[in-house]
Scaffold this active site. Structure first.
Site, PDB file in Angstrom:
ATOM      1  N   GLN A 294      -2.411   2.646   3.351  1.00 32.37           N
ATOM      2  CA  GLN A 294      -1.134   2.607   4.079  1.00 32.37           C
ATOM      3  C   GLN A 294      -1.306   3.256   5.448  1.00 32.37           C
ATOM      4  O   GLN A 294      -1.786   4.391   5.548  1.00 32.37           O
ATOM      5  CB  GLN A 294      -0.036   3.335   3.289  1.00 32.37           C
TER       6      GLN A 294
ATOM      7  N   HIS B  37       3.453  -6.777   2.112  1.00 32.86           N
ATOM      8  CA  HIS B  37       2.722  -7.823   2.839  1.00 32.86           C
ATOM      9  C   HIS B  37       2.875  -9.145   2.094  1.00 32.86           C
ATOM     10  O   HIS B  37       2.644  -9.219   0.874  1.00 32.86           O
ATOM     11  CB  HIS B  37       1.224  -7.489   2.898  1.00 32.86           C
TER      12      HIS B  37
ATOM     13  N   ASN C 143       0.828  -1.205   0.000  1.00 33.53           N
ATOM     14  CA  ASN C 143       0.000   0.000   0.000  1.00 33.53           C
ATOM     15  C   ASN C 143       0.865   1.258   0.000  1.00 33.53           C
ATOM     16  O   ASN C 143       1.840   1.337   0.749  1.00 33.53           O
ATOM     17  CB  ASN C 143      -0.900   0.002   1.243  1.00 33.53           C
TER      18      ASN C 143
ATOM     19  N   HIS D 270       6.737  -1.329   3.111  1.00 34.39           N
ATOM     20  CA  HIS D 270       6.701  -2.744   3.494  1.00 34.39           C
ATOM     21  C   HIS D 270       5.842  -3.493   2.486  1.00 34.39           C
ATOM     22  O   HIS D 270       4.893  -2.941   1.921  1.00 34.39           O
ATOM     23  CB  HIS D 270       6.163  -2.938   4.917  1.00 34.39           C
TER      24      HIS D 270
HETATM   25  P1  AMP Z   1      -0.262  -0.956   5.926  1.00 33.17           P
HETATM   26  O1  AMP Z   1      -1.723  -0.735   6.230  1.00 33.17           O
HETATM   27  O2  AMP Z   1       0.001  -1.491   4.553  1.00 33.17           O
HETATM   28  O3  AMP Z   1       0.562   0.282   6.242  1.00 33.17           O
HETATM   29  O4  AMP Z   1       0.194  -2.121   6.886  1.00 33.17           O
HETATM   30  C1  AMP Z   1       0.648  -1.945   8.178  1.00 33.17           C
HETATM   31  C2  AMP Z   1       0.654  -3.315   8.807  1.00 33.17           C
HETATM   32  O5  AMP Z   1       1.568  -3.282   9.889  1.00 33.17           O
HETATM   33  C3  AMP Z   1      -0.685  -3.771   9.371  1.00 33.17           C
HETATM   34  O6  AMP Z   1      -1.025  -5.013   8.758  1.00 33.17           O
HETATM   35  C4  AMP Z   1      -0.436  -3.902  10.863  1.00 33.17           C
HETATM   36  O7  AMP Z   1      -1.112  -5.000  11.416  1.00 33.17           O
HETATM   37  C5  AMP Z   1       1.057  -4.086  10.919  1.00 33.17           C
HETATM   38  N1  AMP Z   1       1.732  -3.612  12.117  1.00 33.17           N
HETATM   39  C6  AMP Z   1       1.629  -2.393  12.676  1.00 33.17           C
HETATM   40  N2  AMP Z   1       2.462  -2.304  13.741  1.00 33.17           N
HETATM   41  C7  AMP Z   1       3.093  -3.487  13.837  1.00 33.17           C
HETATM   42  C8  AMP Z   1       4.071  -4.023  14.724  1.00 33.17           C
HETATM   43  N3  AMP Z   1       4.560  -3.301  15.754  1.00 33.17           N
HETATM   44  N4  AMP Z   1       4.510  -5.283  14.505  1.00 33.17           N
HETATM   45  C9  AMP Z   1       4.011  -6.017  13.486  1.00 33.17           C
HETATM   46  N5  AMP Z   1       3.098  -5.573  12.616  1.00 33.17           N
HETATM   47  C10 AMP Z   1       2.634  -4.334  12.796  1.00 33.17           C
END
Ligand code: AMP
Ligand code: ZN
Length: 136
Positions: free
Chosen positions: A95, A103, A88, A101
């Site tokens: 995002q 997924h 994203n 990152h």
């Molecule tokens: P996005 O919405 O693409 O920015 O994805 C962010 C992702 O990070 C989400 O799926 C969250 O569940 C994950 N996330 C946020 N904080 C953490 C963390 N401290 N450790 C592992 N995953 C996380």
């Protein structure tokens, strides 16, 4: 360059503990805390880049090679039935963490998830107008 207020900088560089699946000089791969399905992982570069636009070409070139390696290993270990890669960029795109990152989402026949969109139905003229807008 790391950013002091970025949680994924801290996770990727080991300052905050995570369930790490893989690490090298460029990346850390961790389990997502809010998984869409069992084994949902995040491939995170150690250098801060907010999104795909900021990602250095060299890192971008390595991302999919590592994604493939992880997908093969995870499919073998988890016996998943398929895989989604999701990435994203921008809040409008979903995002929430502004450090690039990717997924890695294993999919199972019975996981009940829907990672999808509603398809549009453009005419050939509309498609051609979009094509021209992008390439001309
Ligand atoms: P996005 O919405 O693409 O920015 O994805 C962010 C992702 O990070 C989400 O799926 C969250 O569940 C994950 N996330 C946020 N904080 C953490 C963390 N401290 N450790 C592992 N995953 C996380
Ligand atoms: Zn960062």
């Amino acid at each position: 360059m790391r950013k002091d207020d970025c949680i994924f900088c801290k996770i990727a560089n080991g300052e905050i503990p995570s369930k790490t699946l893989y690490e090298d000089d460029t990346f850390r791969v961790i389990l997502d805390l809010g998984p869409a399905a069992k084994g949902h992982a995040l491939l995170i570069p150690k250098e801060h880049a907010a999104n795909l636009y900021e990602l250095p070409d060299e890192t971008a070139g390595k991302v999919l090679v590592l994604a493939k390696k992880m997908a093969v290993q995870m499919t073998d270990a988890l016996k998943c039935d398929g895989f989604n890669l999701v990435q994203n960029n921008g809040e409008v795109a979903g995002q929430t963490v502004h450090h690039f990152h990717l997924h890695l989402i294993p999919r199972y026949a019975d996981d009940g998830q829907a990672i999808n969109w509603v398809p549009g139905n453009p005419t050939q003229d509309e498609l051609e107008a979009v094509r021209k807008q992008i390439v001309e």
